[in-house]
Design a protein around this motif. Structure first.
Motif, PDB file in Angstrom:
ATOM      1  N   ARG A 279       5.902  -1.724   0.372  1.00 13.35           N
ATOM      2  CA  ARG A 279       4.712  -2.544   0.166  1.00 13.35           C
ATOM      3  C   ARG A 279       4.931  -3.929   0.768  1.00 13.35           C
ATOM      4  O   ARG A 279       5.943  -4.584   0.513  1.00 13.35           O
ATOM      5  CB  ARG A 279       4.429  -2.659  -1.332  1.00 13.35           C
ATOM      6  CG  ARG A 279       3.120  -3.360  -1.658  1.00 13.35           C
ATOM      7  CD  ARG A 279       2.862  -3.326  -3.157  1.00 13.35           C
ATOM      8  NE  ARG A 279       1.615  -3.982  -3.500  1.00 13.35           N
ATOM      9  CZ  ARG A 279       0.426  -3.398  -3.478  1.00 13.35           C
ATOM     10  NH1 ARG A 279       0.339  -2.119  -3.139  1.00 13.35           N
ATOM     11  NH2 ARG A 279      -0.678  -4.061  -3.804  1.00 13.35           N
ATOM     12  N   GLY A 280       3.981  -4.375   1.568  1.00 12.72           N
ATOM     13  CA  GLY A 280       4.083  -5.684   2.197  1.00 12.72           C
ATOM     14  C   GLY A 280       4.907  -5.704   3.473  1.00 12.72           C
ATOM     15  O   GLY A 280       5.071  -6.765   4.077  1.00 12.72           O
ATOM     16  N   CYS A 281       5.414  -4.541   3.896  1.00  7.15           N
ATOM     17  CA  CYS A 281       6.221  -4.462   5.132  1.00  7.15           C
ATOM     18  C   CYS A 281       5.661  -3.387   6.061  1.00  7.15           C
ATOM     19  O   CYS A 281       6.362  -2.399   6.377  1.00  7.15           O
ATOM     20  CB  CYS A 281       7.682  -4.184   4.801  1.00  7.15           C
ATOM     21  SG  CYS A 281       8.449  -5.397   3.723  1.00  7.15           S
TER      22      CYS A 281
ATOM     23  N   ARG B 290       0.887 -12.660  13.198  1.00  4.69           N
ATOM     24  CA  ARG B 290       1.761 -12.937  12.065  1.00  4.69           C
ATOM     25  C   ARG B 290       3.038 -13.656  12.488  1.00  4.69           C
ATOM     26  O   ARG B 290       3.825 -14.064  11.627  1.00  4.69           O
ATOM     27  CB  ARG B 290       2.120 -11.617  11.363  1.00  4.69           C
ATOM     28  CG  ARG B 290       0.937 -10.895  10.748  1.00  4.69           C
ATOM     29  CD  ARG B 290       0.459 -11.586   9.500  1.00  4.69           C
ATOM     30  NE  ARG B 290       1.410 -11.424   8.397  1.00  4.69           N
ATOM     31  CZ  ARG B 290       1.286 -12.003   7.221  1.00  4.69           C
ATOM     32  NH1 ARG B 290       0.259 -12.813   6.983  1.00  4.69           N
ATOM     33  NH2 ARG B 290       2.191 -11.801   6.262  1.00  4.69           N
TER      34      ARG B 290
ATOM     35  N   ASP C 250      -7.729 -11.940   4.610  1.00  4.66           N
ATOM     36  CA  ASP C 250      -6.353 -11.853   4.146  1.00  4.66           C
ATOM     37  C   ASP C 250      -5.615 -10.710   4.829  1.00  4.66           C
ATOM     38  O   ASP C 250      -6.167  -9.617   5.008  1.00  4.66           O
ATOM     39  CB  ASP C 250      -6.313 -11.630   2.627  1.00  4.66           C
ATOM     40  CG  ASP C 250      -6.909 -12.788   1.854  1.00  4.66           C
ATOM     41  OD1 ASP C 250      -6.810 -13.927   2.354  1.00  4.66           O
ATOM     42  OD2 ASP C 250      -7.454 -12.546   0.767  1.00  4.66           O
ATOM     43  N   PHE C 251      -4.363 -10.971   5.150  1.00  7.64           N
ATOM     44  CA  PHE C 251      -3.517  -9.931   5.735  1.00  7.64           C
ATOM     45  C   PHE C 251      -3.400  -8.741   4.781  1.00  7.64           C
ATOM     46  O   PHE C 251      -3.387  -7.584   5.214  1.00  7.64           O
ATOM     47  CB  PHE C 251      -2.132 -10.521   6.022  1.00  7.64           C
ATOM     48  CG  PHE C 251      -1.123  -9.517   6.490  1.00  7.64           C
ATOM     49  CD1 PHE C 251      -1.195  -8.971   7.768  1.00  7.64           C
ATOM     50  CD2 PHE C 251      -0.094  -9.115   5.654  1.00  7.64           C
ATOM     51  CE1 PHE C 251      -0.269  -8.038   8.195  1.00  7.64           C
ATOM     52  CE2 PHE C 251       0.851  -8.196   6.073  1.00  7.64           C
ATOM     53  CZ  PHE C 251       0.760  -7.647   7.351  1.00  7.64           C
ATOM     54  N   GLU C 252      -3.343  -9.003   3.498  1.00  8.27           N
ATOM     55  CA  GLU C 252      -3.150  -7.953   2.496  1.00  8.27           C
ATOM     56  C   GLU C 252      -4.320  -6.978   2.441  1.00  8.27           C
ATOM     57  O   GLU C 252      -4.179  -5.857   1.933  1.00  8.27           O
ATOM     58  CB  GLU C 252      -2.944  -8.568   1.108  1.00  8.27           C
ATOM     59  CG  GLU C 252      -1.621  -9.314   0.931  1.00  8.27           C
ATOM     60  CD  GLU C 252      -1.579 -10.640   1.684  1.00  8.27           C
ATOM     61  OE1 GLU C 252      -2.680 -11.178   2.002  1.00  8.27           O
ATOM     62  OE2 GLU C 252      -0.471 -11.139   1.953  1.00  8.27           O
ATOM     63  N   SER C 253      -5.485  -7.380   2.962  1.00 13.14           N
ATOM     64  CA  SER C 253      -6.663  -6.507   2.883  1.00 13.14           C
ATOM     65  C   SER C 253      -6.837  -5.630   4.121  1.00 13.14           C
ATOM     66  O   SER C 253      -7.759  -4.818   4.187  1.00 13.14           O
ATOM     67  CB  SER C 253      -7.924  -7.358   2.699  1.00 13.14           C
ATOM     68  OG  SER C 253      -8.151  -8.184   3.839  1.00 13.14           O
TER      69      SER C 253
END
Length: 399
Positions: free
Chosen positions: A16-18, A253, A377-380
């Motif tokens: 997650r997140g990578c 990024r 957002d990057f997370e979305s």
């Protein structure tokens, strides 16, 4: 031998997140040894080859087969059967079919395509600048550019892009059922088969016409020519589109690397950036697949005839024995020895064209839109964790 209950499933989830990095389980298996058993969707347990040098050795070993029609071949998913043209068969037939289209993709011939590809990229950036903001870079740029390039090469009407892109997505999605995948492939074959048949009677100066001429000469059947056409259309836009979008996101990024690329006056910087992106990212999510046609040794382990072999590119190209500090993105690195395109006789036929497209995208997009940035957002961002070809479903950007 590891018991089946201890065999990890493949492919594995990323951390997650990578989203740009190989799954942690793959990294662990690479540290533990050169080979490990993994479990595929159908319960089969092929060998996973974890290291760069061993993957290269396997991909050039004549005792290893790429025959997708063989029951020992570790298939990617249900409904993926048959040869998928020359990438799924062995020599000498593989070499014979490959030679029929190979000359189009030589470095010299691809270099002659530079003005046409540059025009496609420039016009796509023109359309971005003239359009609304924010915009989905996948639909507005990353997908149209390689689609227009391969359509021009094959003489496939780009007006039909919704038809073939929709079916291509079904083919490469891991959640697609066998019936859906078969129906999508048959739809593509029927469509391209009709275009090939028309070229038999009225050939032009395009790749489909080259195949049609081979049909008239008795060197190809209509089915063989159609299979080649399907392969080239699928590979010609799907993988490159995902690479354009994913690498653009990676650069956004990493602003220092992006600035170095955008402001570079030395063309070598752009060329090296292309190779580093190909090394660092991984588009072929399910690894390259083979099986042992005879006993052989890989990394000190005997692989018996009939056993499957899976070679995930992501950990091979992050192998510290081949690339110092492999998890660091460095566009000045000389990464030309990566195996993003495979290795040996089956390595990607269209790699010179992919390199040209990426080079022109990197040269053009960031210089003409220096303020390009994420719109949200990057997370979305929805990553294609469920696809055989990895990338993002959407990439909202603005400037």
């Amino acid at each position: 031998m590891t018991s089946t209950s201890e065999v990890p499933p493949f492919p594995m989830p990323r951390a997650r997140g990578c989203p740009f990095d190989p799954p942690p389980t793959l990294r662990g298996l690479q540290r533990e040894g050169p080979l490990a058993k993994v479990e595929l969707w159908d319960g089969s347990t092929p060998w996973l080859v974890t290291r760069y040098a061993d993957q290269r050795a396997v991909l050039t070993d004549r005792r290893v087969s790429a025959d997708m029609s063989n029951p020992h071949y570790p298939r990617q998913g249900p409904g993926i059967v048959g040869s998928l043209s020359f990438i799924g068969i062995d020599d000498p037939e593989h070499a014979r079919l490959r030679r029929m289209v190979g000359s189009v993709f030589t470095v010299k011939n691809v270099a002659a395509m530079r003005p046409a590809v540059r025009r496609i990229v420039e016009e796509a950036v023109d359309a971005l600048l003239a359009g609304p903001r924010p915009v989905d870079l996948v639909e507005a740029f990353a997908l149209p550019v390689p689609s227009l390039v391969i359509c021009a090469l094959l003489d496939v009407p780009y007006a039909d892009h919704d038809f073939f892109q929709t079916r291509s997505r079904l083919v490469v999605n891991r959640t697609t059922t066998g019936e859906q995948r078969t129906e999508a492939m048959l739809g593509l074959a029927d469509y391209l088969g009709g275009l090939v048949a028309a070229k038999v009677d009225d050939p032009g100066d395009d790749l489909l016409s080259r195949l049609a001429v081979r049909i008239r000469a008795g060197e190809l059947t209509h089915r063989q020519a159609t299979d080649v056409a399907v392969l080239l259309l699928l590979a010609g836009h799907e993988t490159t589109a995902n690479m354009i979008a994913l690498s653009t996101l990676l650069l956004l990024r990493n602003p220092a690397q992006l600035a170095l690329l955008r402001d570079a006056q030395d063309p070598v910087v752009v060329t090296r950036a292309v190779e580093e992106m190909l090394r660092y990212l991984n588009i072929t999510h399910g690894g390259r697949r083979r099986f042992a046609a005879a006993d052989l040794e890989v990394g000190g382990q005997v692989v018996r005839a009939g056993e499957g072999l899976v070679m995930p590119t992501d950990i091979a190209n992050r192998d510290p024995a081949a690339f110092p500090d492999p998890d660091r993105l460095d566009i000045t690195r000389d990464a030309r020895h990566h195996i993003a395109f495979g290795f040996g006789v089956h390595q990607c036929l269209g790699q010179p064209l992919v390199r040209l497209e990426l080079e022109l995208v990197y040269r053009t997009l960031f210089r003409r839109i220096p303020g390009l940035r994420l719109a949200g957002d990057f997370e979305s961002i929805p990553f294609k964790h469920d696809a055989l070809v990895y990338g993002v479903y959407e990439l909202p950007v603005t400037w």
